[in-house]
Enzyme design. Structure first.
Site, PDB file in Angstrom:
ATOM      1  N   CYS A  43      -3.109  -3.111   9.761  1.00 40.22           N
ATOM      2  CA  CYS A  43      -3.758  -1.806   9.866  1.00 40.22           C
ATOM      3  C   CYS A  43      -3.008  -0.878  10.807  1.00 40.22           C
ATOM      4  CB  CYS A  43      -5.205  -1.988  10.330  1.00 40.22           C
ATOM      5  SG  CYS A  43      -6.035  -0.434  10.635  1.00 40.22           S
ATOM      6  N   CYS A  48      -3.472   1.247   7.572  1.00 44.34           N
ATOM      7  CA  CYS A  48      -4.372   2.391   7.790  1.00 44.34           C
ATOM      8  C   CYS A  48      -3.814   3.487   8.693  1.00 44.34           C
ATOM      9  CB  CYS A  48      -5.685   1.951   8.424  1.00 44.34           C
ATOM     10  SG  CYS A  48      -6.177   0.272   8.111  1.00 44.34           S
ATOM     11  N   LYS A  51      -0.459   5.152   7.559  1.00 40.60           N
ATOM     12  CA  LYS A  51      -0.793   5.785   6.272  1.00 40.60           C
ATOM     13  C   LYS A  51      -1.526   7.112   6.500  1.00 40.60           C
ATOM     14  CE  LYS A  51      -4.541   5.494   4.795  1.00 40.60           C
ATOM     15  NZ  LYS A  51      -5.167   4.312   4.239  1.00 40.60           N
ATOM     16  N   ALA A 115       2.450 -19.754  14.912  1.00 37.19           N
ATOM     17  CA  ALA A 115       1.613 -20.931  15.172  1.00 37.19           C
ATOM     18  C   ALA A 115       1.226 -21.573  13.851  1.00 37.19           C
ATOM     19  CB  ALA A 115       0.360 -20.520  15.937  1.00 37.19           C
ATOM     20  N   TYR A 177      -6.859   1.352  -3.950  1.00 33.25           N
ATOM     21  CA  TYR A 177      -6.761   2.218  -2.763  1.00 33.25           C
ATOM     22  C   TYR A 177      -5.318   2.652  -2.493  1.00 33.25           C
ATOM     23  CZ  TYR A 177     -11.370   0.802  -0.760  1.00 33.25           C
ATOM     24  OH  TYR A 177     -12.692   0.581  -0.496  1.00 33.25           O
ATOM     25  N   ILE A 178      -4.434   1.649  -2.370  1.00 33.14           N
ATOM     26  CA  ILE A 178      -3.076   1.956  -1.892  1.00 33.14           C
ATOM     27  C   ILE A 178      -2.332   2.814  -2.913  1.00 33.14           C
ATOM     28  CG2 ILE A 178      -0.862   0.931  -1.219  1.00 33.14           C
ATOM     29  CD1 ILE A 178      -2.403  -1.425  -0.046  1.00 33.14           C
ATOM     30  N   GLU A 181      -3.618   6.412  -2.824  1.00 34.47           N
ATOM     31  CA  GLU A 181      -3.266   7.043  -1.542  1.00 34.47           C
ATOM     32  C   GLU A 181      -1.788   7.411  -1.509  1.00 34.47           C
ATOM     33  OE1 GLU A 181      -6.726   5.235   1.411  1.00 34.47           O
ATOM     34  OE2 GLU A 181      -4.735   4.361   1.516  1.00 34.47           O
ATOM     35  N   GLY A 261      -2.623  -5.014  -5.228  1.00 36.06           N
ATOM     36  CA  GLY A 261      -3.528  -5.903  -4.510  1.00 36.06           C
ATOM     37  C   GLY A 261      -2.828  -6.662  -3.395  1.00 36.06           C
ATOM     38  N   ALA A 341     -13.598   4.794   2.734  1.00 38.07           N
ATOM     39  CA  ALA A 341     -12.959   6.037   2.293  1.00 38.07           C
ATOM     40  C   ALA A 341     -11.632   5.688   1.658  1.00 38.07           C
ATOM     41  CB  ALA A 341     -12.730   6.958   3.482  1.00 38.07           C
ATOM     42  N   HIS A 436     -24.963  25.084   8.102  1.00 35.96           N
ATOM     43  CA  HIS A 436     -24.416  26.077   7.201  1.00 35.96           C
ATOM     44  C   HIS A 436     -23.337  26.898   7.872  1.00 35.96           C
ATOM     45  CE1 HIS A 436     -24.524  28.611   3.663  1.00 35.96           C
ATOM     46  NE2 HIS A 436     -24.586  29.669   4.436  1.00 35.96           N
ATOM     47  N   GLU A 441     -23.712  19.997   3.924  1.00 35.92           N
ATOM     48  CA  GLU A 441     -25.114  20.395   3.748  1.00 35.92           C
ATOM     49  C   GLU A 441     -25.603  20.156   2.311  1.00 35.92           C
ATOM     50  OE1 GLU A 441     -26.105  24.633   4.036  1.00 35.92           O
ATOM     51  OE2 GLU A 441     -24.004  25.122   3.647  1.00 35.92           O
TER      52      GLU A 441
HETATM   53  P1  NDP Z   1      -6.813  -3.021  -4.743  1.00 29.43           P
HETATM   54  O1  NDP Z   1      -7.437  -4.331  -4.930  1.00 29.43           O
HETATM   55  O2  NDP Z   1      -7.617  -1.888  -4.220  1.00 29.43           O
HETATM   56  O3  NDP Z   1      -6.168  -2.550  -6.100  1.00 29.43           O
HETATM   57  C1  NDP Z   1      -5.243  -3.347  -6.779  1.00 29.43           C
HETATM   58  C2  NDP Z   1      -4.863  -2.634  -8.053  1.00 29.43           C
HETATM   59  O4  NDP Z   1      -3.786  -3.321  -8.667  1.00 29.43           O
HETATM   60  C3  NDP Z   1      -6.012  -2.569  -9.041  1.00 29.43           C
HETATM   61  O5  NDP Z   1      -5.952  -1.331  -9.698  1.00 29.43           O
HETATM   62  C4  NDP Z   1      -5.666  -3.721  -9.994  1.00 29.43           C
HETATM   63  O6  NDP Z   1      -6.138  -3.525 -11.290  1.00 29.43           O
HETATM   64  C5  NDP Z   1      -4.162  -3.654  -9.999  1.00 29.43           C
HETATM   65  N1  NDP Z   1      -3.542  -4.938 -10.334  1.00 29.43           N
HETATM   66  C6  NDP Z   1      -3.857  -6.155  -9.855  1.00 29.43           C
HETATM   67  N2  NDP Z   1      -3.066  -7.095 -10.398  1.00 29.43           N
HETATM   68  C7  NDP Z   1      -2.240  -6.458 -11.246  1.00 29.43           C
HETATM   69  C8  NDP Z   1      -1.209  -6.886 -12.104  1.00 29.43           C
HETATM   70  N3  NDP Z   1      -0.883  -8.185 -12.206  1.00 29.43           N
HETATM   71  N4  NDP Z   1      -0.574  -5.957 -12.852  1.00 29.43           N
HETATM   72  C9  NDP Z   1      -0.901  -4.654 -12.762  1.00 29.43           C
HETATM   73  N5  NDP Z   1      -1.871  -4.194 -11.970  1.00 29.43           N
HETATM   74  C10 NDP Z   1      -2.540  -5.084 -11.211  1.00 29.43           C
HETATM   75  O7  NDP Z   1      -5.542  -3.329  -3.836  1.00 29.43           O
HETATM   76  P2  NDP Z   1      -4.579  -2.406  -3.000  1.00 29.43           P
HETATM   77  O8  NDP Z   1      -3.272  -3.109  -3.064  1.00 29.43           O
HETATM   78  O9  NDP Z   1      -4.647  -0.985  -3.413  1.00 29.43           O
HETATM   79  O10 NDP Z   1      -5.171  -2.535  -1.544  1.00 29.43           O
HETATM   80  C11 NDP Z   1      -5.518  -3.807  -1.005  1.00 29.43           C
HETATM   81  C12 NDP Z   1      -6.787  -3.721  -0.229  1.00 29.43           C
HETATM   82  O11 NDP Z   1      -6.552  -3.085   1.005  1.00 29.43           O
HETATM   83  C13 NDP Z   1      -7.871  -2.895  -0.906  1.00 29.43           C
HETATM   84  O12 NDP Z   1      -8.678  -3.668  -1.738  1.00 29.43           O
HETATM   85  C14 NDP Z   1      -8.646  -2.334   0.235  1.00 29.43           C
HETATM   86  O13 NDP Z   1      -9.734  -3.156   0.489  1.00 29.43           O
HETATM   87  C15 NDP Z   1      -7.654  -2.315   1.384  1.00 29.43           C
HETATM   88  N6  NDP Z   1      -7.242  -0.928   1.664  1.00 29.43           N
HETATM   89  C16 NDP Z   1      -8.175  -0.069   2.157  1.00 29.43           C
HETATM   90  C17 NDP Z   1      -7.841   1.236   2.410  1.00 29.43           C
HETATM   91  C18 NDP Z   1      -8.875   2.174   2.926  1.00 29.43           C
HETATM   92  O14 NDP Z   1      -9.900   1.702   3.424  1.00 29.43           O
HETATM   93  N7  NDP Z   1      -8.676   3.476   2.810  1.00 29.43           N
HETATM   94  C19 NDP Z   1      -6.483   1.743   2.182  1.00 29.43           C
HETATM   95  C20 NDP Z   1      -5.612   0.752   1.631  1.00 29.43           C
HETATM   96  C21 NDP Z   1      -5.972  -0.525   1.387  1.00 29.43           C
HETATM   97  P3  NDP Z   1      -7.606  -3.985 -11.774  1.00 29.43           P
HETATM   98  O15 NDP Z   1      -8.563  -3.024 -11.164  1.00 29.43           O
HETATM   99  O16 NDP Z   1      -7.510  -3.865 -13.253  1.00 29.43           O
HETATM  100  O17 NDP Z   1      -7.780  -5.373 -11.286  1.00 29.43           O
END
Ligand code: NDP
Length: 459
Positions: A43, A48, A51, A115, A177-178, A181, A261, A341, A436, A441
């Site tokens: 983070c 976070c 970013k 570790a 998310y990523i 963003e 992911g 968010a 306002h 609001e």
């Molecule tokens: P997410 O889980 O949010 O999204 C992963 C995306 O990748 C989904 O759209 C998923 O599709 C897709 N995906 C997964 N596997 C494949 C694949 N094999 N081929 C193609 N597409 C694929 O993960 P992120 O990497 O964006 O972020 C990781 C985590 O970090 C988030 O879940 C979030 O919790 C956290 N985060 C939070 C933020 C915030 O609070 N603002 C900012 C950044 C990260 P599908 O939906 O179809 O599975």
């Protein structure tokens, strides 16, 4: 307890680990922590915080344009990526120091080394063996990139914070998310951005109105978004990369970012050997008290893969420290109504149930939606719009979902999350005086529910 070197040994000084170590030490435990990379974890260093700094940077392009409608003439503009990266890195270094000091001031013994778990009460750290009454694994997660040909040419989110050169053409793969963003950040900073998502619509799990609204807004800003498409392979060419897609088309880019992911960091930690059960996703399986299949080994944060959010990791770490070393037994950690968010452009803020989830859980719901041009844009000419939405359980009148797309969505939803945690009803929202003129609001002035197809039949 005194037979061991430590009462608690924490592996990983990210959000969860630092919080657990500090609170435990403040409660009188003898705590050791090991970190082999950077204090503050993902983070603070490659997530976070940097970013959000990049998001601020990327907003300026539109703000310079917006200024004209208010009478300002903004001179020649240029953007220097190395300056942004260097300034960001200096701030992150400062934060690393802050995290290290937090631990030292709390009396935690720091081991700057990798570790591994060597037994139920044993850890190997920096070539030494230490023992602990409790071991806490808080090693977080790492980006996942699917097995495709040319995978080694894909960039991951970690890389985005240290790129030497700004990529003028970028392909972002993923729909979470990523991905949204970084699509927004890179577009704001001037890149040509194409986002590819494998399914019919991105941000699966978010409210459908929000998902569609954000997609339209991102497209208005010039991001090309393509759904139902998968990258088959990445070719490295002399000057750039080429993504070959399953629909037979190709895209050339200076950088291909995979944001598909994150997976738990459990490899090479000696967990399996110590008898710690992992799930199919390599996450540590824990019970309500964050205990693994080996009772003295606990885990919190992204490594348990419940909710990958920093504030949740902090909460879990704090809960566990109090549970182990505090006076009163804690209530189980509460995962209800976690607000979050997405720092997309416009930003999303959300808490509670989506409309679809509320309908399936509660049956009859009222839905309130407000979509408008923010006051600022009446003069700026910027075409970005704002969306706000409340989902109300008809039977109890409780607000069970609040969703927003627009500037400061995270700031606004944070306050609503408190109200929802307290069980606020729509009548109480209505009885609240608005501020306002603000966008916020709208959340206390939405009076007429939208009529959805089939609503009347359901009544
Ligand atoms: P997410 O889980 O949010 O999204 C992963 C995306 O990748 C989904 O759209 C998923 O599709 C897709 N995906 C997964 N596997 C494949 C694949 N094999 N081929 C193609 N597409 C694929 O993960 P992120 O990497 O964006 O972020 C990781 C985590 O970090 C988030 O879940 C979030 O919790 C956290 N985060 C939070 C933020 C915030 O609070 N603002 C900012 C950044 C990260 P599908 O939906 O179809 O599975």
């Amino acid at each position: 307890m005194a037979n061991h070197d430590y009462d608690l040994f924490v592996i990983g000084a990210g959000s969860a680990g630092v919080r657990a170590a500090r609170i435990a030490a403040q409660l009188g435990a003898r705590v050791g922590i090991a970190e082999d990379r950077f204090f503050g974890g993902t983070c603070v260093n490659i997530g976070c915080v940097p970013k959000k700094l990049f998001v601020y940077a990327s907003h300026f392009a539109e703000e310079f344009e917006d200024a004209a409608g208010f009478g300002w003439t903004v001179g020649e503009r240029s953007f220097d990526w190395p300056t942004l990266v260097a300034n960001k890195s200096a701030e992150i270094e400062r934060l690393n120091g802050v995290y290290e000091r937090i631990l030292k001031n709390a009396g935690v013994t720091i081991h700057q080394a990798r570790a591994t778990v060597a037994g139920p009460n044993a850890v190997r750290v920096g070539g030494k063996a230490v023992t602990a009454e409790h071991i806490l694994v808080a090693t977080g997660g790492k980006p996942f990139v699917p097995e495709i040909r040319g995978r080694e040419h894909a960039a991951i989110s970690d890389d985005m914070f240290y790129l030497e050169k700004f990529p003028q053409r970028i392909v972002v793969v993923g729909g979470g998310y990523i991905a949204v963003e970084f699509a927004g950040i890179m577009r704001g900073l001037g890149a040509e951005v194409t986002q590819l998502y494998r399914g019919p619509h991105f941000l699966r799990g978010f409210d459908d109105d929000l998902r569609h609204f954000l997609c339209d807004e991102m497209r208005k800003k010039g991001i090309e978004i393509r759904f139902n498409v998968t990258v088959e392979c990445i070719e490295k060419r002399s000057k750039d990369f080429c993504a070959e897609l399953d629909d037979g088309t190709e895209i050339a880019a200076d950088l291909i970012l995979y944001a598909t992911g994150r997976v738990p960091n459990t490899e090479g930690l000696g967990l399996k050997e110590a008898g710690v059960e992992l799930d199919d996703n390599a996450a540590i399986v824990v019970d309500k008290e964050f205990g693994s299949s080996v009772p003295s080994i606990r885990a919190v944060g992204d490594v348990i893969d419940r909710v990958q959010l920093t504030p949740v990791a902090l909460g879990e770490g704090m809960w566990l420290a109090r549970h182990l070393f505090g006076a009163a037994p804690a209530e189980p950690f509460d995962y209800d109504n976690i607000p979050s968010a997405v720092f997309s452009q416009p930003a999303l803020g959300t808490v509670g149930l989506t409309e679809a989830a509320a309908r399936s859980r509660h049956g009859a719901v009222d839905v309130y939606v407000s979509e408008f041009t923010p006051l600022k844009h009446t003069l700026s000419g910027n075409e970005e719009r704002t969306l706000m939405k409340l989902v109300v359980d008809k039977a109890s009148d409780r607000v069970v979902g609040a969703h927003m797309a627009g500037p400061d969505a995270g700031e606004i939803i944070q306050g609503l999350a408190i109200a929802m945690k307290m069980g606020a009803t729509k009548a109480q929202f209505d009885a609240t005086i608005g501020i306002h003129p603000t966008a916020a609001e709208e959340f206390v002035t939405m009076r007429e529910p939208v009529v959805r197809e089939g609503d009347e039949a359901a009544e």
